[in-house]
Structure formats: structure tokens, C-alpha cells
Design a protein around this motif. Structure first.
Motif, PDB file in Angstrom:
ATOM      1  N   UNK A   1       0.857  -1.183   0.000  1.00  0.00           N
ATOM      2  CA  UNK A   1       0.000   0.000   0.000  1.00  0.00           C
ATOM      3  C   UNK A   1       0.886   1.223   0.000  1.00  0.00           C
ATOM      4  N   UNK A   2       0.438   2.262  -0.736  1.00  0.00           N
ATOM      5  CA  UNK A   2       1.289   3.464  -0.813  1.00  0.00           C
ATOM      6  C   UNK A   2       1.427   4.100   0.552  1.00  0.00           C
TER       7      UNK A   2
ATOM      8  N   UNK B   1       1.528   7.063   3.221  1.00  0.00           N
ATOM      9  CA  UNK B   1       0.830   8.326   3.291  1.00  0.00           C
ATOM     10  C   UNK B   1       1.842   9.437   3.530  1.00  0.00           C
ATOM     11  N   UNK B   2       1.460  10.667   3.181  1.00  0.00           N
ATOM     12  CA  UNK B   2       2.357  11.811   3.331  1.00  0.00           C
ATOM     13  C   UNK B   2       2.317  12.286   4.764  1.00  0.00           C
TER      14      UNK B   2
ATOM     15  N   UNK C   1       1.099   3.278   9.692  1.00  0.00           N
ATOM     16  CA  UNK C   1      -0.270   2.947   9.990  1.00  0.00           C
ATOM     17  C   UNK C   1      -0.562   1.576   9.398  1.00  0.00           C
ATOM     18  N   UNK C   2      -1.316   0.732  10.099  1.00  0.00           N
ATOM     19  CA  UNK C   2      -1.606  -0.599   9.550  1.00  0.00           C
ATOM     20  C   UNK C   2      -2.301  -0.495   8.212  1.00  0.00           C
TER      21      UNK C   2
ATOM     22  N   UNK D   1      -7.719  -5.329  11.923  1.00  0.00           N
ATOM     23  CA  UNK D   1      -8.736  -4.672  12.739  1.00  0.00           C
ATOM     24  C   UNK D   1      -9.939  -5.584  12.959  1.00  0.00           C
TER      25      UNK D   1
ATOM     26  N   UNK E   1      -4.611   3.296  17.826  1.00  0.00           N
ATOM     27  CA  UNK E   1      -3.261   3.073  17.298  1.00  0.00           C
ATOM     28  C   UNK E   1      -2.128   3.637  18.140  1.00  0.00           C
TER      29      UNK E   1
ATOM     30  N   UNK F   1     -11.967   1.772   9.991  1.00  0.00           N
ATOM     31  CA  UNK F   1     -11.958   1.438   8.562  1.00  0.00           C
ATOM     32  C   UNK F   1     -12.253   2.674   7.717  1.00  0.00           C
TER      33      UNK F   1
ATOM     34  N   UNK G   1     -11.236   5.682   8.469  1.00  0.00           N
ATOM     35  CA  UNK G   1      -9.949   6.387   8.405  1.00  0.00           C
ATOM     36  C   UNK G   1      -9.031   5.714   7.390  1.00  0.00           C
ATOM     37  N   UNK G   2      -9.010   4.381   7.419  1.00  0.00           N
ATOM     38  CA  UNK G   2      -8.183   3.610   6.495  1.00  0.00           C
ATOM     39  C   UNK G   2      -8.615   3.874   5.055  1.00  0.00           C
TER      40      UNK G   2
ATOM     41  N   UNK H   1      -7.365   7.264   3.896  1.00  0.00           N
ATOM     42  CA  UNK H   1      -5.935   7.244   3.582  1.00  0.00           C
ATOM     43  C   UNK H   1      -5.685   6.591   2.233  1.00  0.00           C
ATOM     44  N   UNK H   2      -6.673   5.814   1.761  1.00  0.00           N
ATOM     45  CA  UNK H   2      -6.558   5.201   0.436  1.00  0.00           C
ATOM     46  C   UNK H   2      -7.273   6.034  -0.620  1.00  0.00           C
ATOM     47  N   UNK H   3      -7.680   7.263  -0.259  1.00  0.00           N
ATOM     48  CA  UNK H   3      -8.364   8.170  -1.196  1.00  0.00           C
ATOM     49  C   UNK H   3      -9.677   7.607  -1.716  1.00  0.00           C
TER      50      UNK H   3
ATOM     51  N   UNK I   1      -5.865  11.005   1.436  1.00  0.00           N
ATOM     52  CA  UNK I   1      -4.586  10.541   1.976  1.00  0.00           C
ATOM     53  C   UNK I   1      -3.772  11.672   2.583  1.00  0.00           C
ATOM     54  N   UNK I   2      -4.024  12.893   2.143  1.00  0.00           N
ATOM     55  CA  UNK I   2      -3.262  14.020   2.655  1.00  0.00           C
ATOM     56  C   UNK I   2      -3.952  14.681   3.843  1.00  0.00           C
TER      57      UNK I   2
ATOM     58  N   UNK J   1      -6.626  13.844   6.655  1.00  0.00           N
ATOM     59  CA  UNK J   1      -7.474  12.878   7.334  1.00  0.00           C
ATOM     60  C   UNK J   1      -7.347  12.961   8.854  1.00  0.00           C
TER      61      UNK J   1
ATOM     62  N   UNK K   1      -9.097  10.939  12.228  1.00  0.00           N
ATOM     63  CA  UNK K   1      -8.309  10.224  13.232  1.00  0.00           C
ATOM     64  C   UNK K   1      -8.611  10.746  14.635  1.00  0.00           C
TER      65      UNK K   1
END
Lengths: 127, 287
Positions: A16-17, A19-20, A29-30, A36, A84, B148, B150-151, B154-156, B257-258, B260, B264
Motif C-alpha cells: 500500500x502506498x 501516506x504523506x 499505519x496498519x 482490525x 493506534x 476502517x 480512516x483507512x 488514507x486510500x483516497x 490521503x493528505x 485525514x 483520526x
């Protein structure tokens, strides 16, 4: 080696890419949902154990010990994975741990003891 | 961040407006229920001011990208590992831990002192324990859907983010509805006499003092139960209201992804509400 630097504690990354993040926010991050869901499974399991323990009708002390123990295990799962803390810098865990001393005092020293309270219990509460 | 951007982030009046409104609410309500009915006007004005401050806050945050990962202004490197907002959120949660620690330890204190005289709410709830178990599972599942969401952000994947936030919202509503139903049942039930509606394991009615229901002013057991579960329910309600805003913003792609951190940080609050229930459920519903 701190927990944050120990590679054994790093969350697994499965293609997985990244994150910035700023340079000072280096936790990973998982990257998968299965972990989960497994945590959720454990929480359900311990909830079932709780209900079964109550149905056994142990003594007050034994029941308190069992319920507190299971509650702390569940809190550990939620705090470590869902909140987390496991992957955050140590400052987050240390901040979260600040009230533990006071909660121990509240729950155990005050909540589960009653010095002198039983003397006037019936007149105070009407029970 | 430039000085102009700094001014934009820190030049808002919504915190002080909200604080003044909250002060009016607390002052007005306290005096109004203690013999000064004219202070209901102060309460209403405070409520109006609080809502105004809240709307100001929402209108400022909704269109802008948030101050993600803004560094804590400190010279000590140990405090530079967390963002300002995250550390602030954890400090807020510490205060919440003390609130619920106080409520639960008060309950334990009275119960430990009363011994066999204590007739717990659990005796009444035991015949309908399935609702408490459903509530527990709902909150645990909502914690999962929140993380999930949030996850997904992060994956857009803003659609998945919206859906998971929506599931969290619905589970929160389910929790509140079931809690309200439980409260209604306990308040209006009969737990002694010929019409007793609930019996314990030995097929006996519960206790004479609960003949006309179990409510906040029925007994010490009632007041500790309803204050603790009511405070927790109020926290769930606030979370549900905040979720409505998050869903609206997520639906327009506001979290990715930028950006979020807001998800959180709200997640930390929501998981904390779940943590509190982890203690409330066994100590008030099971035992």
C-alpha cells in the motif's frame, strides 16, 4: 531501542502506498483491514467471556477481579489498535497513561473500600 | 506556514463565543432550577450564543483544508513527535477519563458499602440482557467501522469513507434508541407485587422499592445507574452529531490521503466512548 524504532513492532505493509507525513510523524499505519477485524473478533470473544462469568455468580471480590481483568484486556486492544497507540510515538502512550494512577486511587482505594461508611449507611441512604 | 495563514487559523472568535455561551448555559440552568426562574432567559441566551459559536466553527472549517500535522511550538524535541491537535485531543480525553472514573468509582463506593442491601439495575436488566449485549456489539462494531473509515480515507476512497462513517452513525443511533427503550421499560415497569413484569433467576419479583418502576429518583441504585449511563449516552449523542458533519464533508471528498487528521482525532473520541462502555456494561448491566 524504543518501541517506535523496534522493527518487530512496525505494522506490516502489504503493497500500500505510504501516506504523506511530516518528518517527525514516522509511525506506519496498519495497511490492512483484516487486523482490525481480528481485533474486533477478540473484543467480541472477551465480551462473551464476561457474560458467561457473570452467570456463574461468583463472590463479590472474585466478580470484581474477573470484570476488571477482562475490561483492562479489552481496553488494551482498543487503545493499542483502534486508537493506534501501538504505532504512535511514545509521547501519545505516556500522555494516555497519565491518569492511570488517579484512576487506581478512585477505583480501588475509594471505590472498593468504604472506611466508616457502613456506620451511617442506613441513615444516610434510607436503604 | 505564512503569517497570513497563521492569522487565518488563529484569528477566529468561535472558541471564545462558544465559551461565553456555555458559561451562560451553566449559570442560567443552575440558578433557574434553584429558585430563580428568570435565569431561564440567561440559559436561552447562552444556548443561542453557543449554537452561534458552533456554527461559526463549522463554517470556518468546512471549506478549508485543516492544519494537518502543525508542529507544537516548543523547544523540547520530545513534544515535537505529535501534532498539536493530537496531543490536545489526548489531553481532552484525560479529562474525560477523570469524569467517568469519578462516576464509576462513586457507584462502586456505594455498592461496596451497601453490600447485600444493594439491589442493582442488573437484576432488572437481566431478563432483557440481549439489549445490553446488542448495544455492546454495536459500539464495538462502530469502533471497527470508524477505523476502517480512516483507512479508506488514507486510500483516497471517499465513497468507502462515507459508507463506513455512515455505518458508524447508524450504529450510534441504534445504541441510543436501544438505550432509550431500556430506560422507558425500567422507568415504567413494575418489579414487585401482583403486576411485577420482571422476575429474577429464582422467579421472584425484584424488590418492593421498585414496585412502581426504576428511575433516577427511586433509589441510590437508580441515581447512580442513570447518571452514569446518561452521561455516557450524552457522549454518544455528541459523537453522532459530529458524525453527521463528518459524513457530509466526506461525501464531498473532504478527507483523503493528505487530509485525514480530523477523522483520526474524532476516532480517538469515538473509541474512548467505546472504552467507557467496556467498563459501564459489566459493572452496571451485568453485575
Amino acid at each position: 531501542m524504543s518501541d517506535d524504532e523496534n522493527p518487530d513492532n512496525a505494522a506490516p505493509e502489504e503493497g500500500v502506498e505510504e501516506e504523506a507525513h511530516d518528518d517527525h510523524d514516522e509511525h506506519t499505519f496498519p495497511s490492512y483491514a483484516n487486523g482490525f477485524i481480528a481485533v474486533f473478533g477478540w473484543l467480541v470473544f472477551f465480551t462473551i467471556i464476561e457474560v458467561m462469568a457473570i452467570l456463574q455468580e461468583f463472590s463479590f471480590s472474585a466478580t470484581m477481579f474477573i470484570l476488571f481483568s477482562i475490561a483492562f484486556v479489552k481496553v488494551w486492544f482498543i487503545a493499542s489498535f483502534f486508537m493506534h497507540l501501538r504505532w504512535d510515538p511514545p509521547l501519545a502512550t505516556r500522555t494516555a497513561a497519565v491518569p492511570i494512577f488517579f484512576l487506581i486511587v478512585l477505583f480501588i482505594a475509594i471505590g472498593l473500600t468504604s472506611p466508616g461508611a457502613t456506620d451511617d449507611w442506613h441513615s444516610v441512604t434510607g436503604l | 506556514m505564512s503569517d497570513a495563514e497563521h492569522a487565518e487559523h488563529h484569528g477566529t472568535a468561535s472558541p471564545i463565543v462558544s465559551a461565553v455561551g456555555l458559561m451562560g448555559i451553566m449559570l442560567g440552568l443552575t440558578l433557574a432550577v434553584n429558585g430563580y426562574p428568570s435565569f431561564w432567559f440567561v440559559f436561552l441566551v447562552g444556548l443561542f450564543v453557543l449554537v452561534t459559536g458552533f456554527i461559526m466553527w463549522l463554517s470556518e472549517y468546512y471549506p478549508m483544508t485543516s492544519e494537518e500535522n502543525e508542529e507544537i511550538e516548543t523547544y523540547h524535541p520530545a513534544f515535537a513527535t505529535l501534532s498539536t491537535r493530537k496531543l490536545g485531543t489526548w489531553i481532552f480525553l484525560l479529562t474525560e477519563m477523570m469524569v467517568f472514573g469519578t462516576l464509576l468509582s462513586t457507584y462502586l463506593r456505594y455498592r461496596a458499602a451497601a453490600g447485600a442491601d444493594w439491589v442493582p439495575a442488573a437484576d432488572i436488566i437481566r431478563s432483557h440482557l440481549v439489549f445490553g449485549v446488542i448495544n455492546t456489539m454495536a459500539l464495538l462494531l462502530s469502533s471497527l467501522t470508524m477505523v476502517l473509515a480512516l483507512y479508506a480515507a488514507k486510500r483516497n476512497d471517499h465513497k468507502a469513507t462515507t459508507r463506513f462513517l455512515g455505518c458508524t452513525f447508524l450504529l450510534g443511533i441504534l445504541f441510543l434508541v436501544i438505550k432509550g427503550f431500556e430506560w422507558w421499560e425500567m422507568k415504567n415497569g413494575h418489579f414487585w407485587g401482583e403486576n411485577c413484569t420482571v422476575k429474577d433467576i429464582a422467579n421472584h419479583c425484584i424488590d418492593p422499592k421498585y414496585e412502581h418502576g426504576f428511575w433516577i429518583n427511586t433509589s441510590l441504585e437508580g441515581s447512580t445507574f442513570y447518571v452514569t449511563t446518561g452521561t455516557h449516552g450524552a457522549h454518544v449523542l455528541v459523537g453522532v452529531i459530529a458524525l453527521a458533519y463528518l459524513i457530509i464533508k466526506a461525501n464531498r471528498g473532504g478527507y483523503n490521503s493528505e487530509y485525514h487528521d480530523t477523522l483520526e482525532l474524532f476516532g480517538l473520541y469515538w473509541h474512548y466512548v467505546d472504552v467507557v462502555w467496556v467498563f459501564v456494561f459489566p459493572f452496571l448491566y451485568l453485575f
